[in-house]
Design a protein around this motif. Structure first.
Motif, mmCIF file in Angstrom:
data_model
loop_
_atom_site.group_PDB
_atom_site.id
_atom_site.type_symbol
_atom_site.label_atom_id
_atom_site.label_comp_id
_atom_site.label_asym_id
_atom_site.label_seq_id
_atom_site.Cartn_x
_atom_site.Cartn_y
_atom_site.Cartn_z
ATOM 1 N N LEU A 105 39.801 0.150 -34.357
ATOM 2 C CA LEU A 105 40.628 0.914 -35.283
ATOM 3 C C LEU A 105 42.078 0.471 -35.132
ATOM 4 C CD1 LEU A 105 38.970 4.403 -34.853
ATOM 5 C CD2 LEU A 105 38.580 2.714 -36.665
ATOM 6 N N ALA A 106 42.742 0.237 -36.257
ATOM 7 C CA ALA A 106 44.090 -0.337 -36.242
ATOM 8 C C ALA A 106 45.089 0.532 -35.492
ATOM 9 C CB ALA A 106 44.562 -0.598 -37.670
ATOM 10 N N ASP A 107 45.050 1.846 -35.691
ATOM 11 C CA ASP A 107 46.009 2.717 -34.997
ATOM 12 C C ASP A 107 45.861 2.615 -33.485
ATOM 13 O OD1 ASP A 107 47.153 3.559 -37.354
ATOM 14 O OD2 ASP A 107 46.131 5.505 -37.377
ATOM 15 N N ALA A 108 44.629 2.591 -33.009
ATOM 16 C CA ALA A 108 44.392 2.493 -31.563
ATOM 17 C C ALA A 108 44.875 1.146 -31.031
ATOM 18 C CB ALA A 108 42.911 2.685 -31.256
ATOM 19 N N TRP A 109 44.589 0.066 -31.757
ATOM 20 C CA TRP A 109 45.006 -1.265 -31.300
ATOM 21 C C TRP A 109 46.524 -1.403 -31.372
ATOM 22 C CZ3 TRP A 109 42.748 -5.063 -28.698
ATOM 23 C CH2 TRP A 109 43.427 -6.282 -28.612
ATOM 24 N N ASP A 110 47.093 -1.025 -32.499
ATOM 25 C CA ASP A 110 48.525 -1.210 -32.724
ATOM 26 C C ASP A 110 49.383 -0.390 -31.766
ATOM 27 O OD1 ASP A 110 47.830 -2.947 -34.765
ATOM 28 O OD2 ASP A 110 48.209 -1.492 -36.366
ATOM 29 N N ALA A 111 48.836 0.691 -31.213
ATOM 30 C CA ALA A 111 49.592 1.520 -30.268
ATOM 31 C C ALA A 111 49.954 0.738 -29.009
ATOM 32 C CB ALA A 111 48.788 2.764 -29.897
ATOM 33 N N ASP A 112 49.124 -0.252 -28.642
ATOM 34 C CA ASP A 112 49.367 -1.008 -27.411
ATOM 35 C C ASP A 112 49.602 -2.496 -27.616
ATOM 36 O OD1 ASP A 112 49.023 1.261 -25.759
ATOM 37 O OD2 ASP A 112 46.844 1.014 -25.844
ATOM 38 N N HIS A 113 49.553 -2.977 -28.869
ATOM 39 C CA HIS A 113 49.671 -4.410 -29.133
ATOM 40 C C HIS A 113 50.589 -4.670 -30.322
ATOM 41 C CE1 HIS A 113 45.751 -3.745 -27.176
ATOM 42 N NE2 HIS A 113 46.007 -4.878 -26.564
ATOM 43 N N ALA A 114 51.354 -5.748 -30.253
ATOM 44 C CA ALA A 114 52.278 -6.102 -31.329
ATOM 45 C C ALA A 114 51.606 -6.925 -32.426
ATOM 46 C CB ALA A 114 53.463 -6.886 -30.761
ATOM 47 N N ARG A 115 50.426 -7.512 -32.132
ATOM 48 C CA ARG A 115 49.734 -8.382 -33.088
ATOM 49 C C ARG A 115 48.265 -8.009 -33.180
ATOM 50 N NH1 ARG A 115 52.749 -13.252 -30.395
ATOM 51 N NH2 ARG A 115 54.675 -13.126 -31.583
ATOM 52 N N PRO A 116 47.617 -8.421 -34.267
ATOM 53 C CA PRO A 116 46.172 -8.170 -34.385
ATOM 54 C C PRO A 116 45.412 -8.864 -33.250
ATOM 55 C CG PRO A 116 47.085 -8.879 -36.492
ATOM 56 C CD PRO A 116 48.161 -9.068 -35.452
ATOM 57 N N PRO A 117 44.216 -8.370 -32.933
ATOM 58 C CA PRO A 117 43.433 -9.016 -31.874
ATOM 59 C C PRO A 117 43.028 -10.436 -32.261
ATOM 60 C CG PRO A 117 42.232 -7.157 -32.860
ATOM 61 C CD PRO A 117 43.553 -7.219 -33.514
ATOM 62 N N ILE A 118 42.831 -11.247 -31.246
ATOM 63 C CA ILE A 118 42.343 -12.615 -31.406
ATOM 64 C C ILE A 118 41.198 -12.795 -30.420
ATOM 65 C CG2 ILE A 118 42.865 -15.066 -31.096
ATOM 66 C CD1 ILE A 118 45.743 -14.432 -31.939
ATOM 67 N N TYR A 139 37.853 -15.757 -29.633
ATOM 68 C CA TYR A 139 37.298 -17.071 -29.966
ATOM 69 C C TYR A 139 38.317 -17.901 -30.753
ATOM 70 C CZ TYR A 139 32.845 -14.781 -28.840
ATOM 71 O OH TYR A 139 31.834 -14.085 -28.226
ATOM 72 N N GLY A 140 39.591 -17.670 -30.521
ATOM 73 C CA GLY A 140 40.635 -18.409 -31.224
ATOM 74 C C GLY A 140 40.860 -17.964 -32.657
ATOM 75 N N HIS A 141 40.276 -16.858 -33.070
ATOM 76 C CA HIS A 141 40.405 -16.361 -34.442
ATOM 77 C C HIS A 141 41.065 -14.999 -34.471
ATOM 78 C CE1 HIS A 141 38.047 -19.394 -36.600
ATOM 79 N NE2 HIS A 141 37.496 -19.558 -35.424
ATOM 80 N N ARG A 142 42.036 -14.878 -35.341
ATOM 81 C CA ARG A 142 42.706 -13.603 -35.548
ATOM 82 C C ARG A 142 41.783 -12.690 -36.357
ATOM 83 N NH1 ARG A 142 48.715 -12.546 -36.525
ATOM 84 N NH2 ARG A 142 48.703 -14.631 -35.673
ATOM 85 N N PHE A 143 41.677 -11.449 -35.951
ATOM 86 C CA PHE A 143 40.873 -10.465 -36.670
ATOM 87 C C PHE A 143 41.495 -10.187 -38.035
ATOM 88 C CE2 PHE A 143 38.965 -10.172 -32.748
ATOM 89 C CZ PHE A 143 38.161 -9.068 -32.521
ATOM 90 N N GLU A 144 40.643 -9.882 -39.003
ATOM 91 C CA GLU A 144 41.096 -9.496 -40.330
ATOM 92 C C GLU A 144 41.341 -7.993 -40.348
ATOM 93 O OE1 GLU A 144 39.247 -9.198 -44.822
ATOM 94 O OE2 GLU A 144 38.489 -10.751 -43.491
ATOM 95 N N ARG A 145 42.409 -7.594 -40.974
ATOM 96 C CA ARG A 145 42.696 -6.163 -41.111
ATOM 97 C C ARG A 145 42.058 -5.654 -42.400
ATOM 98 N NH1 ARG A 145 47.045 -2.407 -39.303
ATOM 99 N NH2 ARG A 145 47.097 -0.726 -40.835
#
Length: 183
Positions: free
Chosen positions: A125-138, A140-146
């Protein structure tokens, strides 16, 4: 397959404000070469999910339905299919990504109600991730799609990455849609 519809695990659904419908069920393929140097990691994922190749089981036992009560997810634009998703609800709501414990396992339906594991999906969930990270998760070398709120699953905004670790995808190992999957 017999399934019963439930809400996203009581307090979880209330906390998410999700309208996503889920169900609990009662009951080896070629790999493409577009892995971007992650062959060993994909082999580890195949090993970690090997017990689930012939059908879902706990903890990946909650079947996903979209807002239209569709469970086998196809691209409305006709570029391919994802398949039938089964999520680990606790993993989905923990705000973390673990390479060997994806939030969802994806199956292709077969004859007589059988299901074959074809892919994994990592979700946070974006809110949970964004609370502790400045960028989307990566991974296998791939950025997650929002995926924004108002999506077909009734979830708040989330990040996702598909990994076709059990069935080859001519569009690539990390593409959302696989034209060789059929509902």
């Amino acid at each position: 397959m017999r399934a019963r519809s439930t809400a996203l695990a009581g307090s979880v659904a209330a906390g998410l404000g999700a309208t996503l419908l889920l169900a609990t069920p009662t009951a080896a393929s070629a790999h493409d070469t577009k892995t971007h140097g992650h062959t060993q990691k994909l082999a580890q994922l195949r090993e970690a999910t090997s017990a689930y190749r012939n059908g879902p089981a706990a903890p990946w036992s909650t079947q996903v339905f979209d807002k239209d009560k569709i469970t086998c997810i196809e691209d409305p634009h006709g570029t391919g299919t994802m398949g039938i998703h089964f999520v680990d609800v606790g993993n989905l709501t923990d705000g973390r990504i673990s390479r060997l414990a994806p939030e969802a396992l994806i199956y292709e339906p077969g004859a007589g109600g059988s299901m074959t594991l074809i892919a994994a999906e990592y979700l946070v969930l974006a809110d949970a991730w964004d609370a502790d990270h400045a960028r989307p998760p990566i991974l296998y070398g791939h950025r997650f799609e929002r995926v924004e709120a108002g999506n077909r699953y009734g979830l708040p905004a989330f990040y996702e990455l598909h990994v076709w670790h059990e069935k080859a995808n001519p569009h690539g190992t990390f593409n959302d849609w696989n034209p060789t999957v059929h509902c």
